[in-house]
Design an enzyme around this catalytic site. Structure first.
Site, PDB file in Angstrom:
ATOM      1  N   SER A 204       0.852  -1.189   0.000  1.00 45.12           N
ATOM      2  CA  SER A 204       0.000   0.000   0.000  1.00 45.12           C
ATOM      3  C   SER A 204       0.888   1.240   0.000  1.00 45.12           C
ATOM      4  CB  SER A 204      -0.896   0.008   1.247  1.00 45.12           C
ATOM      5  OG  SER A 204      -1.530   1.259   1.419  1.00 45.12           O
ATOM      6  N   TYR A 217      -2.438  -0.508  10.308  1.00 45.40           N
ATOM      7  CA  TYR A 217      -2.477  -0.850   8.888  1.00 45.40           C
ATOM      8  C   TYR A 217      -1.231  -0.347   8.164  1.00 45.40           C
ATOM      9  CZ  TYR A 217      -4.273  -1.285   4.121  1.00 45.40           C
ATOM     10  OH  TYR A 217      -4.441  -1.608   2.793  1.00 45.40           O
TER      11      TYR A 217
END
Length: 320
Positions: A204, A217
């Site tokens: 990501s 995250y």
């Protein structure tokens, strides 16, 4: 043009014309036709066995269908077998080959059972796409910045950094990192010593620069990027390439309520993201296809250990 560049350009022309079986002008047509190269490329039937985890979701289901169009045999793995079966059905109804397999990426026994099914029905795994991942509210702060007044806030559900639940953080780290490591341990055994095998992880843009409010995250995806580089080196002598995509902001079932209102308009955070993205939009699942096909193809046989941003310029923009 320098002679060295001429040689490279000449070889590129030869490669493109041989793979798409058309004329030289295909190079120039790519500038005007969206996915024109890969629209022709889907005529090539390579027939490898591709295993995708988390493939019942929006992004990886799109990748599964794109890989099937290349003639690959697809194993759609997901914790929710109904979601996996729906994807497999779409592929099969479109003339491809796919099976749906239930798999929990956090349980080795579940993955081993899934591998037995894949091997018996499709064959040895050639390509693994580790797409399972996600976030959890217990690993998320309520506000982007800590203020002194926050320490006195007793509203239900309000969380500062000091209130983050270790179990929620563990869940996020396990799902993203362990959920990448375990499938690799199981399925990469099929690849050792065989040509044309590779692994594609899903990292990501959070791995490069962490977003506010989601430390678990962001940290977990940073671990995936680091693991991608480590594994690329570790597997380099047995012929397995390892790379990763780093998607920017794509609307999925997990983040839709965070980024959009019920009427479809953007939330404050959603608008902030668009303002920080030079291309001025969210990514579409199809935006991941061309890079995925490239990294999984033998055309990228000298590419390993890279994490490629697909973010509409988000990482390049300073905000000024």
């Amino acid at each position: 043009m320098h002679m060295y560049h001429c040689v490279i350009f000449s070889n590129l022309i030869k490669y493109l014309t041989s793979r798409v079986r058309t004329h030289f002008f295909i190079i120039f047509a790519c500038a005007n036709t969206k996915y024109s190269f890969f629209n022709n490329y889907d005529k090539i039937k390579m027939g490898k066995v591709v295993v995708l985890t988390g493939a019942g979701g929006v992004l990886c289901s799109t990748l599964a269908e794109a890989m099937a169009k290349q003639g690959h045999k697809i194993a759609v793995l997901d914790l929710k077998i109904e979601a996996a079966q729906a994807v497999a059905n779409n592929i099969n109804e479109s003339g491809g080959t796919a099976i749906a397999v239930m798999a929990n990426v956090l349980e080795k026994a579940s993955l081993e059972a899934a591998k037995e099914v894949v091997n018996s029905k499709l064959g040895l795994c050639d390509i693994l796409i580790n797409g399972a991942g996600g976030n959890h509210p217990l690993g998320t702060t309520s506000n982007p910045h800590l203020l002194e007044a926050d320490l006195e806030n007793t509203a239900e559900g309000f969380k500062t950094f000091f209130d983050l639940d270790p179990e929620g953080i563990k869940f996020v780290f396990n799902l993203n990192f362990i959920g990448t490591l375990l499938p690799t341990q199981i399925f990469a055994k099929d690849m050792v010593g065989r040509k044309g095998c590779n692994i594609l992880n899903i990292s990501s843009m959070n791995a490069f620069t962490p977003l506010t409010k989601i430390p678990a995250y962001s940290g977990a995806k940073a671990a995936v990027s680091n693991f991608t580089q480590w594994l690329a080196v570790h597997f380099s002598k047995v012929g397995i390439r390892v790379n990763a995509l780093a998607p920017g902001f794509f609307l999925t079932d997990q983040n839709r309520t965070l980024l959009t209102n019920p009427d479809g308009s953007l939330t404050q955070r959603g608008q902030q993201i668009i303002d920080q993205t030079p291309m001025g939009r969210y990514g579409e699942p199809e935006d991941l296809i061309s890079t995925t096909l490239y990294l999984c193809d033998d055309a990228s046989s000298f590419v390993t250990g890279v994490v490629i941003p697909i973010d509409g310029g988000f990482a390049a923009y300073s905000g000024v």
